[in-house]
Design a protein around this motif. Structure first.
Motif, short mmCIF file in Angstrom:
data_model
loop_
_atom_site.label_atom_id
_atom_site.label_comp_id
_atom_site.label_asym_id
_atom_site.label_seq_id
_atom_site.Cartn_x
_atom_site.Cartn_y
_atom_site.Cartn_z
N ALA A 176 56.61 32.48 57.90
CA ALA A 176 56.60 33.03 56.54
C ALA A 176 56.29 34.53 56.59
O ALA A 176 55.12 34.92 56.57
CB ALA A 176 55.58 32.31 55.68
N PRO A 177 57.32 35.38 56.65
CA PRO A 177 57.08 36.82 56.65
C PRO A 177 56.60 37.32 55.29
O PRO A 177 56.79 36.65 54.26
CB PRO A 177 58.45 37.41 57.01
CG PRO A 177 59.43 36.38 56.56
CD PRO A 177 58.75 35.05 56.75
N ASN A 178 55.96 38.49 55.30
CA ASN A 178 55.43 39.04 54.05
C ASN A 178 56.53 39.51 53.10
O ASN A 178 56.37 39.49 51.88
CB ASN A 178 54.51 40.22 54.35
CG ASN A 178 53.25 39.80 55.09
OD1 ASN A 178 52.87 38.64 55.08
ND2 ASN A 178 52.60 40.74 55.74
N LYS A 179 57.64 39.97 53.67
CA LYS A 179 58.73 40.50 52.85
C LYS A 179 59.92 39.55 52.87
O LYS A 179 60.11 38.76 53.79
CB LYS A 179 59.15 41.88 53.36
CG LYS A 179 58.06 42.92 53.28
CD LYS A 179 58.54 44.27 53.81
CE LYS A 179 57.44 45.32 53.73
NZ LYS A 179 57.87 46.63 54.27
N SER A 180 60.78 39.65 51.85
CA SER A 180 61.93 38.76 51.73
C SER A 180 63.00 39.12 52.77
O SER A 180 63.21 40.29 53.10
CB SER A 180 62.55 38.88 50.33
OG SER A 180 61.63 38.49 49.34
N ASP A 181 63.66 38.09 53.28
CA ASP A 181 64.81 38.29 54.16
C ASP A 181 66.06 38.59 53.33
O ASP A 181 66.13 38.27 52.14
CB ASP A 181 65.08 37.03 54.99
CG ASP A 181 64.16 36.93 56.20
OD1 ASP A 181 63.80 37.97 56.77
OD2 ASP A 181 63.80 35.80 56.57
N LEU A 225 63.89 38.84 60.31
CA LEU A 225 64.93 38.85 61.32
C LEU A 225 66.23 39.40 60.75
O LEU A 225 66.40 39.51 59.53
CB LEU A 225 65.20 37.42 61.82
CG LEU A 225 64.03 36.63 62.39
CD1 LEU A 225 64.50 35.22 62.75
CD2 LEU A 225 63.45 37.32 63.61
N ASP A 226 67.17 39.72 61.65
CA ASP A 226 68.54 40.00 61.24
C ASP A 226 69.19 38.63 61.01
O ASP A 226 69.75 38.03 61.92
CB ASP A 226 69.25 40.78 62.34
CG ASP A 226 70.69 41.14 61.96
OD1 ASP A 226 71.23 40.58 60.98
OD2 ASP A 226 71.30 41.97 62.67
N VAL A 227 69.08 38.14 59.80
CA VAL A 227 69.48 36.77 59.50
C VAL A 227 70.95 36.54 59.83
O VAL A 227 71.32 35.50 60.38
CB VAL A 227 69.19 36.43 58.02
CG1 VAL A 227 69.66 35.02 57.69
CG2 VAL A 227 67.70 36.56 57.74
N TYR A 256 71.54 35.75 63.47
CA TYR A 256 71.14 34.39 63.86
C TYR A 256 72.09 33.34 63.28
O TYR A 256 72.42 32.36 63.95
CB TYR A 256 69.69 34.12 63.45
CG TYR A 256 68.71 34.83 64.35
CD1 TYR A 256 68.19 34.20 65.48
CD2 TYR A 256 68.33 36.14 64.10
CE1 TYR A 256 67.30 34.85 66.32
CE2 TYR A 256 67.44 36.81 64.94
CZ TYR A 256 66.94 36.16 66.05
OH TYR A 256 66.08 36.81 66.90
N LEU A 257 72.55 33.56 62.07
CA LEU A 257 73.52 32.62 61.49
C LEU A 257 74.80 32.58 62.31
O LEU A 257 75.46 31.53 62.40
CB LEU A 257 73.83 33.01 60.05
CG LEU A 257 72.71 32.79 59.03
CD1 LEU A 257 73.10 33.40 57.68
CD2 LEU A 257 72.41 31.30 58.86
N SER A 258 75.16 33.69 62.94
CA SER A 258 76.39 33.73 63.74
C SER A 258 76.31 32.81 64.95
O SER A 258 77.34 32.44 65.52
CB SER A 258 76.68 35.16 64.21
OG SER A 258 75.80 35.56 65.26
#
Length: 344
Positions: A267-272, A247-249, A252-254
């Motif tokens: 649990a995505p395959n790649k790191s956020d 996601l666009d972390v 979402y934090l905003s």
């Protein structure tokens, strides 16, 4: 020996095979598996997406069935009892986390229901099989009001969403957002609603709005609309992210209030990636949650039974599992596949 569905290597089709289960030890329970849910983590493991696959593999950790035999020292269960087994089947029982009922964080290393080595060095095989032998301590009782087929996804999807909602105090006066309306998300909505929180669903499109409201959501927004993030800025005490995609972390934090928390269970395959200022400016937190302990899993099942919380499922035959995996990856399921083990 018992029949099972096995993946011989990463990304290979399932094969019918036989596996051996250990002889009953004094504290063991033998379970005749009736249904086993398909979890997205089954697919990750079978495809070796996380690089931890041990093959041949028999997946499955959403196991519902009936007790058919018990060891001499078993006191909690009797033949005929309706029971379930979730994501793990053993832990050290001595570390601080085991002693407080959070076996999933066992410092010795929890023994997973499949794709794991037990403390004797034997590979564990999961619920895509007819029978399983498990220590009674790691077996939970399924309330009579829950049918076994709908109960099975609760053993992973249910506790995966219930535990963080409880831990971060979802309840009256709290604004909770659920990201994703899939196998985890549709249960998270029901749990958060039953706990008394104000529930908002954040999904890619408006396609599932009516279903979300039917599950108990108060509000629904499409994340494909950039205005959503502006409209919901600083709104939520808790955001539970149930999706397995990046996601666009920062966006979402905003949407979090001061002291709000974004909790990840997908649990995505790649790191956020995120900008640390997204945390600093609102004393916000990013967190994760890993299922729950045995005591909390039983609590979750009892709560689900009390509040009429059930997953929406599609029951499939054993010969449809490969197709089901493909459909999960296409998001073509409402909302959880469950294997009828009698067809194995």
């Amino acid at each position: 020996m018992t029949r099972a569905l096995s993946v011989p290597s990463a990304n290979a089709p399932f094969e019918r095979t036989t596996i051996e289960r250990r002889e009953l030890r004094p504290d063991d329970v033998l379970i005749d598996i009736r249904f086993c849910g398909i979890c997205h983590s089954d697919i990750h493991n079978a495809h070796n997406d996380w690089g931890t696959g041990i093959f041949p593999m028999v997946p499955g950790h959403e196991i519902a069935g009936v007790v058919t035999a018990v060891g001499a020292e078993v006191t909690k269960f009797s033949v005929g009892d309706r029971v379930g087994v979730g994501c793990f089947v053993d832990s050290c029982g001595e570390c601080e986390y085991c002693l407080r009922g959070e076996e999933q964080f066992c410092t010795k290393g929890v023994v997973l229901s499949y794709n794991s080595l037990d403390y004797d060095g034997n590979l564990t095989y999961g619920g895509y099989s007819q029978k399983i032998v498990v220590k009674e301590k790691f077996v939970v009782r399924i309330p009579d009001s829950l049918a076994l087929d709908v109960a099975s996804p609760l053993l992973c999807a249910g506790i995966t969403t219930y535990s963080p909602l409880k831990h971060w105090n979802a309840g009256p006066g709290k604004k909770v957002a659920i990201v994703g309306m899939g196998g985890l998300g549709h249960l998270a909505i029901q749990f958060a609603h039953a706990m008394g929180a104000e529930v908002t669903v954040l999904s890619r499109s408006m396609n599932k709005k009516d279903e979300a409201l039917g599950f108990g959501a108060d509000h629904y927004f499409a994340t494909s609309d950039p205005d959503t993030f502006t409209a919901l800025a600083g709104r939520f005490d808790l955001i539970l992210n149930t999706v397995s995609a990046n996601l666009d972390v920062d966006a979402y934090l905003s949407m979090l209030r001061v002291d709000g928390t974004l909790v990840n269970v997908g649990a995505p395959n790649k790191s956020d990636q995120y900008n640390v200022f997204s945390l600093l400016m609102g004393r916000r937190s990013i967190a994760g949650s890993l299922v729950g302990g045995i005591r909390e899993t039983q609590e979750m099942l009892d709560f689900a039974a009390e509040h009429g919380i059930t997953p929406q499922i599609e029951v499939i035959r054993a010969d449809q599992v490969d197709e089901a995996y493909e459909r999960v990856l296409r998001s073509d399921v409402r909302y959880r596949f469950v294997i009828d083990i009698s067809t194995l």
